[in-house]
Design an enzyme around this catalytic site. Structure first.
Site, PDB file in Angstrom:
ATOM      1  N   ILE A 155       0.793  -1.153  -0.274  1.00  0.00           N
ATOM      2  CA  ILE A 155      -0.107   0.122   0.014  1.00  0.00           C
ATOM      3  C   ILE A 155       0.872   1.175   0.050  1.00  0.00           C
ATOM      4  CG2 ILE A 155      -1.658   1.277   1.280  1.00  0.00           C
ATOM      5  CD1 ILE A 155      -2.766  -1.483   2.183  1.00  0.00           C
ATOM      6  N   ASP A 174      11.415   2.262   6.091  1.00  0.00           N
ATOM      7  CA  ASP A 174      11.040   1.071   5.991  1.00  0.00           C
ATOM      8  C   ASP A 174      12.177   0.282   6.003  1.00  0.00           C
ATOM      9  OD1 ASP A 174      10.028  -1.696   5.326  1.00  0.00           O
ATOM     10  OD2 ASP A 174       8.501  -0.744   4.137  1.00  0.00           O
ATOM     11  N   CYS A 233      -4.176   5.633   7.762  1.00  0.00           N
ATOM     12  CA  CYS A 233      -5.299   4.781   7.389  1.00  0.00           C
ATOM     13  C   CYS A 233      -4.693   3.523   7.524  1.00  0.00           C
ATOM     14  CB  CYS A 233      -5.590   5.250   5.652  1.00  0.00           C
ATOM     15  SG  CYS A 233      -6.127   6.824   5.489  1.00  0.00           S
ATOM     16  N   ALA A 234      -4.173   3.032   8.191  1.00  0.00           N
ATOM     17  CA  ALA A 234      -3.330   1.710   8.416  1.00  0.00           C
ATOM     18  C   ALA A 234      -3.754   0.944   9.652  1.00  0.00           C
ATOM     19  CB  ALA A 234      -1.860   1.850   8.503  1.00  0.00           C
ATOM     20  N   ASP A 259      -8.244   7.411   9.944  1.00  0.00           N
ATOM     21  CA  ASP A 259      -9.302   6.622   9.324  1.00  0.00           C
ATOM     22  C   ASP A 259      -9.135   5.445  10.395  1.00  0.00           C
ATOM     23  OD1 ASP A 259     -11.270   5.586   7.636  1.00  0.00           O
ATOM     24  OD2 ASP A 259      -9.963   3.901   7.071  1.00  0.00           O
ATOM     25  N   GLU A 264     -11.729   0.732  18.565  1.00  0.00           N
ATOM     26  CA  GLU A 264     -12.695   0.730  17.742  1.00  0.00           C
ATOM     27  C   GLU A 264     -13.864  -0.274  18.048  1.00  0.00           C
ATOM     28  OE1 GLU A 264     -11.523   0.252  13.333  1.00  0.00           O
ATOM     29  OE2 GLU A 264      -9.953   1.917  13.756  1.00  0.00           O
ATOM     30  N   HIS A 282     -12.820   4.069   9.705  1.00  0.00           N
ATOM     31  CA  HIS A 282     -12.088   2.713   9.280  1.00  0.00           C
ATOM     32  C   HIS A 282     -12.781   2.532   7.730  1.00  0.00           C
ATOM     33  CE1 HIS A 282      -9.872  -0.662  10.558  1.00  0.00           C
ATOM     34  NE2 HIS A 282      -9.489  -0.735   9.253  1.00  0.00           N
ATOM     35  N   GLY A 284     -10.994   2.611   4.838  1.00  0.00           N
ATOM     36  CA  GLY A 284      -9.930   2.419   4.041  1.00  0.00           C
ATOM     37  C   GLY A 284     -10.226   1.358   2.896  1.00  0.00           C
ATOM     38  N   ALA A 285     -10.877   0.184   3.260  1.00  0.00           N
ATOM     39  CA  ALA A 285     -11.427  -0.796   2.231  1.00  0.00           C
ATOM     40  C   ALA A 285     -12.537  -0.678   1.883  1.00  0.00           C
ATOM     41  CB  ALA A 285     -10.905  -2.263   2.989  1.00  0.00           C
TER      42      ALA A 285
END
Length: 530
Positions: A155, A174, A233-234, A259, A264, A282, A284-285
């Site tokens: 992503i 990373d 958004c992860a 997000d 949650e 949430h 994102g997907a």
């Protein structure tokens, strides 16, 4: 053959249900069940597979009842609603679908970046309220700004690509990003402190682990560039939300778009109510395309595993392609039985296990074979070990596991596997192969040539190669009424060390084993079970 049974306990596309049915799998679609953990725990024991999204929480208590469960499929990326160690301990494969919603999630992160740069939600709210506060909303351009990407995997690299299209400068932190990969996707690889110091916008795209929890801590936020904007958004918990609220209040951080949240559903959160914060639930997907993609992928992956043994996108076991699965199956059996043979002969603490692959088998995906070998070696000591948890358990116990590959074995064999168990008293090794009939065979023990199939009940005898042993040994078994199925002998030289490997029709009694030990030529006798 009984059909595998799969339970779908969350809302999943009807197309996924149809895939299971078309593949010959019995499917039970109960999309509301995941919210009732007690009911899920009560019925999970009847299923071979469990397909979920985020509502189902697969806890150790639920897994304790999962007597026949072989695979859990998560339609989506995050598997934090599954207790991975507990599933691994029970030998349950846990799969996700890491690519089905990648574009959707990346697009949402870009959308959130635009929204926070131009204060779109608040401008919309006040405009529709009739206020027309044009001078209040002075935004910033994205062009020429530096975007810091924390986590440049699937992503994160898509986000980087979209940001480069917007003429942004992209830097990435990373540890797993190679310099070559960084160049190929057009980003500059940097350390975290450098990213914090330079980035105008920071977006997070890493899983939630012990290492990434609060990667943007209070201390990290203090090192960021004044006026930075942060997008997450992860996963919730990657940012210290209370510290971020304080940085927003002080003006050090200019804005944030989240997000995901540490708890949650998020009905309350330190970020809520701040004028420079955008929050979404949430999403994102949450696109039609992404939900369809992940549902279809998880159904295909679970079906492949239950029907052929192919493993794709497992988070706790190496992948096995559908093409490799039938080729690997006989070698998995060989590795496990060779390991079991050596494990049953070993009484001293084990320091290391070395598996050598020679010939055509070395060209296969050997990681499942290594897992099978370690399982066999350690099972005499750990009854709950399995192929999924074997290597992690070995690592936890300080047992080194080494793999060696060689082009060709000696003699006329196409493939050979040699396992050496390094114990505190001495090393033990054995080798085996799979012939055209697909049956595992042991071909060497202690450097002595052998040619024997494995059987449920066997006897291993190490003896001096002297006359009289075979007659006395056979007589003892005959007098005890034990029928010999196969009888295999090997020796290093005439009159030297010899090995007798015998398959019998039933378990040898302790009394008979004691009498075998009393034969003068016998150095060691061991009862084995496979």
């Amino acid at each position: 053959m009984t059909k595998p049974r799969v339970l779908i306990s969350d809302a999943l596309s009807p197309a996924a249900v149809q895939i299971f049915k078309d593949r010959g799998i019995e499917v039970d679609f109960q999309p509301a069940l995941g919210k009732d953990k007690d009911k899920l725990a009560a019925i999970i024991g009847d299923y071979d597979g469990l397909a979920i999204r985020s509502a189902s929480k697969v806890t150790p208590a639920i897994l304790a009842n999962a007597k026949r469960l072989k695979v859990i499929g998560r339609a989506g990326i995050g598997v934090d609603n599954v207790d991975i160690p507990a599933a691994t301990a029970k030998g349950i494969i846990v799969m996700n679908t890491p690519f089905g919603n990648s574009i959707t999630t990346a697009e949402h992160a870009i959308a959130m970046m635009f929204a926070i740069a131009r204060q779109i939600p608040d401008a919309d709210r006040t405009t529709q309220a009739g206020l027309w506060e044009k001078n209040k909303y002075m935004g910033v351009e994205l062009t020429s700004k530096t975007l810091g990407v924390i986590g440049c995997g699937n992503i994160g690299s898509i986000v980087a690509d979209r940001a480069l299209g917007l003429k942004m400068k992209v830097i990435a932190f990373d540890p797993y990003l190679s310099p070559e990969r960084a160049v190929s996707i057009g980003v500059e690889k940097v350390e975290l402190e450098d990213l914090l110091r330079r980035a105008d916008f920071i977006t997070l795209h890493v899983p939630m682990t012990a290492q990434t929890k609060n990667v943007l801590s209070r201390e990290a936020l203090a090192k960021t560039k004044k006026g930075v904007r942060i997008i997450n958004c992860a996963r919730g918990g990657l940012v210290d939300e209370q510290a971020l609220r304080e940085a927003l209040d002080s003006g050090h951080v200019a804005g944030a778009a989240f997000d995901v949240f540490s708890e949650e559903p998020a009905t309350a959160n330190p970020l809520f109510g701040h004028p420079n914060v955008i929050c979404t639930p949430h999403l994102g997907a949450a696109t039609t395309e992404a939900q369809e993609n992940v549902a279809l992928q998880v159904a295909e992956q679970m079906s492949d595993y239950l029907l052929s043994g192919a493993i794709t996108n497992a988070v706790n076991f190496p992948s096995i392609s559908a093409e490799d699965a039938p080729k690997l199956r006989p070698f998995v059996a060989l590795a496990e039985r060779l390991g079991s043979f050596l494990g049953q002969l070993t009484e001293a603490p084990i320091k290391g296990i070395r598996i050598e692959y020679e010939g055509k088998v070395a060209d296969l995906n050997v990681r499942p074979l290594t897992a099978a070998a370690v399982t066999g070696v350690l099972r005499p000591f750990l009854s709950d070990i399995n192929m999924v948890n074997a290597v992690p358990i070995a690592n936890d116990k300080g047992i080194t596991v080494d793999e060696v590959k060689r082009e060709a074995p000696g003699g006329n064999l196409e493939s050979r596997i040699m396992i050496t168990v390094e114990a505190e008293d001495m090393p033990r090794h054995a080798a085996g192969t799979v012939l055209a009939d697909g049956k595992p065979r042991i071909v060497e023990i202690r450097a002595i040539a052998m040619d024997a199939e494995f059987a449920p009940h066997m006897l291993y005898v190490r003896n001096d190669d002297k006359p009289g042993f075979i007659g006395r040994f056979g007589s003892l078994l005959g007098d005890a009424g034990v029928n010999i199925a196969t009888f295999n002998l090997g020796r290093d030289k005439p009159g030297g060390d010899a090995i007798c490997f015998v398959a019998v029709d039933e378990r040898i009694s302790d009394e008979l084993l004691g009498k075998i030990h009393e034969i003068p030529q016998v150095k060691r006798a061991r009862r084995l079970a496979f």
